[in-house]
Design an enzyme around this catalytic site. Structure first.
Site, PDB file in Angstrom:
ATOM      1  N   GLU B  46       0.888  -0.816   0.203  1.00 58.58           N
ATOM      2  CA  GLU B  46       0.027   0.191   0.245  1.00 58.58           C
ATOM      3  C   GLU B  46       1.098   1.235   0.268  1.00 58.58           C
ATOM      4  O   GLU B  46       1.919   0.968   1.306  1.00 58.58           O
ATOM      5  CB  GLU B  46      -0.607  -0.266   1.259  1.00 58.58           C
ATOM      6  CG  GLU B  46      -1.976   0.678   0.974  1.00 58.58           C
ATOM      7  CD  GLU B  46      -2.610   0.603   2.440  1.00 58.58           C
ATOM      8  OE1 GLU B  46      -3.335   1.603   3.224  1.00 58.58           O
ATOM      9  OE2 GLU B  46      -3.013  -0.322   3.472  1.00 58.58           O
ATOM     10  N   ASP B  57      -5.667  10.115   9.749  1.00 57.59           N
ATOM     11  CA  ASP B  57      -4.457   9.556  10.505  1.00 57.59           C
ATOM     12  C   ASP B  57      -3.671  10.568  11.908  1.00 57.59           C
ATOM     13  O   ASP B  57      -4.208  11.412  12.066  1.00 57.59           O
ATOM     14  CB  ASP B  57      -3.513   9.900   8.972  1.00 57.59           C
ATOM     15  CG  ASP B  57      -3.631   9.017   8.171  1.00 57.59           C
ATOM     16  OD1 ASP B  57      -3.440   8.022   8.575  1.00 57.59           O
ATOM     17  OD2 ASP B  57      -2.912   9.726   7.047  1.00 57.59           O
TER      18      ASP B  57
END
Ligand code: PLP
Lengths: 389, 260
Positions: B46, B57
């Protein structure tokens, strides 16, 4: 062809729900709760009672006679600076806090730029016994220090955010991250007509009391409608609140964005392009790669690279026009209102006032309402410290 | 690369390991090197494209993105690095919807295909907003990887998984990316229920940082995404091989249980 009905939660192409999956269930629950609250007389009565007895509504519509003479027209001020906690932000904060109770939430997170939304939220939470956490850019903590002290006194926890330019954008990032981490217990009490659906609608509706009052007050006094309504635009909640009262009338709607200093500004409707930030499609300051640009304004509450989706729509539809006033022009208006009318405005609201002056210079004799969204007490220590007064 | 190759990556008798690297972190050169090194241990890689305001995040990946942006890493430069890659496991991009829109949806799908990218994860593009992007991706044989969260209702799970290609990304617990000590028992039940409904493999991410996590969840999931733990290790100047080896081992022993 019939005109297309905009999709749910959209204003034309703007708005939507661009959020991480974790938050979708919360947004759907909020949509349902808001819908049922709108049809619940007891809830509506509670909001009205709170606005009257706690917030101090209705706020006056004040004819600023000296300013009218100076500028060459009739200048009315919608006195949101006279509300409890000192800015229009309280109208939305008390409404959403009641909604959070209805949702069974015990914890509130909020972002704040100027600190006015933080103070309003802290006050609303204190009153309802809700835990309150306010995220605030570290720069804004410095330049709006009196509001940090007020929030603490009201029992809120203030979390300074150090990322980026340490302003409103990073405070919203952190508030959303907190919400993602505590979706069950927490309501995100957003302070402007930004964010994912249904926030832009909810916040506009809670702020529309400004426009409803102003319209009625103006007609009672003048026997007609004003020529123009003027408001500053950060996320755009005080502007949507007053615009809502006049959008169906033949009244000009003027929004005023922060021109900052030169190339460093916060004027997405004037210099931005459509994109997605904080859950909604809107005009944005961004680069070719889709990165969000840094902003600057002397007014912490306007220092934001995005703007509410409904403003984005009103701009494209040509129903409202958006202008730019820079730091210097806003400061001049700040001083002018203080000296000539005995009213110290927030530096945010001073942007709207400065544009009123410009408009009346171009077109003397107009009757205008300026939304005086807040008072300037919060700005004094920092302006004095920096030798700007 | 295509959706088929992505799906093939799961057709093994081991659990898939999906390391997450941030394009341009800590520098564009080390990223390219780490990408090669990770290939040896990964079933799928990824690749995050740094964004200025990533909502999902935590601090570790935020800091990596900020560092990458300071080296002028862009979606375009990331696609260039990937185009130049000779070989290796399928790559899936992770980026924000605004980056896709700014690039142009159809153009992005075409460029991604050219760069041998198999799919993309767009965390701020939930199912209801995704039709146009999914169609454009499908046109170029790129998978739009759906995400599920513990807060996702069963009804939504069914709708989302009904359109899933490639694999489904299960957010382990409500929160942002970052490492966690252990998972509550509900996590296991949630993964199992998603896997029962899913026509594609289900991979778990957010917080996977040690072999014990994989051991704890391996009976329910098809693969594991390791993000913050890898980024933090790189920040501490550990080698990618050193960080991934024990996780690889945990994935390999998964099917045979506790045979040691
Ligand atoms: C007094 C005042 N006016 C205006 C604003 C800008 O927000 P909005 O555009 O949502 O009204 C703020 C925000 O903090 C404020 O405190």
């Amino acid at each position: 062809m019939t005109t297309a009905t905009p999709a749910k939660g959209r204003f034309g192409i703007y708005g939507g729900q661009y959020v991480p999956e974790t938050l979708v269930a919360n947004l759907h629950a909020l949509e349902r709760a808001y819908e049922s609250a709108q049809h619940d007389d007891a809830f509506q009565f509670e909001v009205e009672r709170t606005l009257r007895d706690f917030v101090g509504r209705a706020t006056p519509l004040y004819l600023a006679e000296q300013l009218s003479a100076d500028y060459g027209g009739r200048v009315f001020l919608k006195r949101e600076d006279l509300t409890h906690t000192g800015a229009h932000k309280i109208n939305n904060a008390v409404g959403q806090a009641l909604l959070a109770k209805r949702l069974g939430k015990s914890r509130i997170v909020a972002e704040t730029g100027a600190g006015q939304h933080g103070v309003a939220t802290a006050a609303a939470c204190a009153r309802l016994g809700l835990e309150c956490i306010v995220y605030m850019g570290a720069l804004d903590c410095e330049r709006q220090r009196p509001n940090v002290e007020r929030m603490k006194l009201l029992g809120a926890t203030v979390v300074p955010c150090e990322a980026g330019r340490r302003n409103l954008k990073v405070a919203i990032n952190e508030a959303i991250r907190d919400w993602i981490s505590n979706p069950d217990s927490t309501h995100y009490l957003i302070g402007s007509v930004v964010g994912p659906h249904p926030y832009p609608t909810i916040v506009r509706d809670f702020q529309s009391v400004i426009g409803r009052e102003a319209r009625q007050q103006f007609i009672e006094r003048e026997g007609k409608l004003p020529d123009a309504v003027i408001a500053c635009v950060g996320g755009g909640s005080n502007a949507m609140g007053i615009f809502a009262g006049f959008v169906r009338d033949e009244v000009e709607l003027h929004g005023v964005e922060a021109g900052g200093r030169g190339d460093d500004h916060a004027a997405p409707l004037n210099s931005g392009t459509p994109g997605v930030l904080h859950g909604a499609m809107q005009y944005l300051l961004q680069d070719d790669d889709g990165q969000i640009l840094n902003t600057h304004s002397i007014a912490a509450g306007l220092d934001y690279p995005g703007v509410g989706p409904e403003h984005s729509f009103l701009k494209d539809a040509g129903r409202a026009t958006y202008h730019v006033v820079d730091d210097e022009e806003a400061l001049a208006a700040f001083k002018e209102l203080s000296r000539r009318e005995g009213v110290i405005p927030a530096v945010e609201s001073s942007h709207a006032l400065a544009y009123a002056k410009r408009l009346l210079q171009q077109r003397p004799g107009l009757s205008v309402i300026v939304n005086l969204s807040g008072r300037g007490d919060k700005d004094l220590p920092s302006l004095i410290e920096r030798g700007l007064l | 690369m295509s959706i088929e190759e992505l799906e093939k990556a799961f057709a093994t008798d081991r659990k898939a390991l999906m390391p997450f690297l941030m394009s341009g972190h800590p520098t564009p050169e080390s990223f390219a090197r780490n990408l090669r090194e990770a290939a040896e241990y990964a079933d799928v890689i990824e690749v995050g494209v740094p964004f200025s305001d990533p909502l999902a995040d935590g601090p570790v990946i935020q800091a990596a993105a900020a560092q990458a942006l300071s080296h002028r890493t862009t979606l375009r430069s990331t696609l260039e690095v990937l185009t130049a890659r000779d070989d290796g496991p399928p790559v899936v991009l992770m980026l924000s919807v605004n980056q896709v829109l700014a690039y142009g949806v159809a153009k992005f799908a075409a460029s991604a295909k050219q760069a041998k990218v198999s799919g993309a994860i767009v965390p701020d593009l939930p199912f209801e907003e995704s039709a146009q992007v999914r169609e454009a991706f499908a046109h170029e044989q790129i998978a739009l990887i759906p995400m599920l969260a513990p807060t996702t209702s069963d009804e939504r799970k069914r709708a989302i998984l009904g359109k899933a290609r490639g694999f489904a990304y299960l957010i382990s617990v409500a929160g942002v990316t970052g490492t966690r000590d252990s998972y509550p028992p509900e996590t296991l039940a949630y993964i199992r229920s998603a896997r029962e409904l899913s026509p594609v493999p289900v991979c778990v991410g957010f917080g996977i940082s040690k072999p014990q996590h994989i051991e704890q969840l391996r009976q329910s999931a098809d693969g594991f995404i390791v993000g913050s733990a890898l980024i933090r290790g790189i920040d501490e100047a550990r080698s990618v091989a050193d960080i991934l080896k024990p996780l690889r081992r945990a994935c390999d022993t998964a099917l045979t249980g506790n045979r040691s």
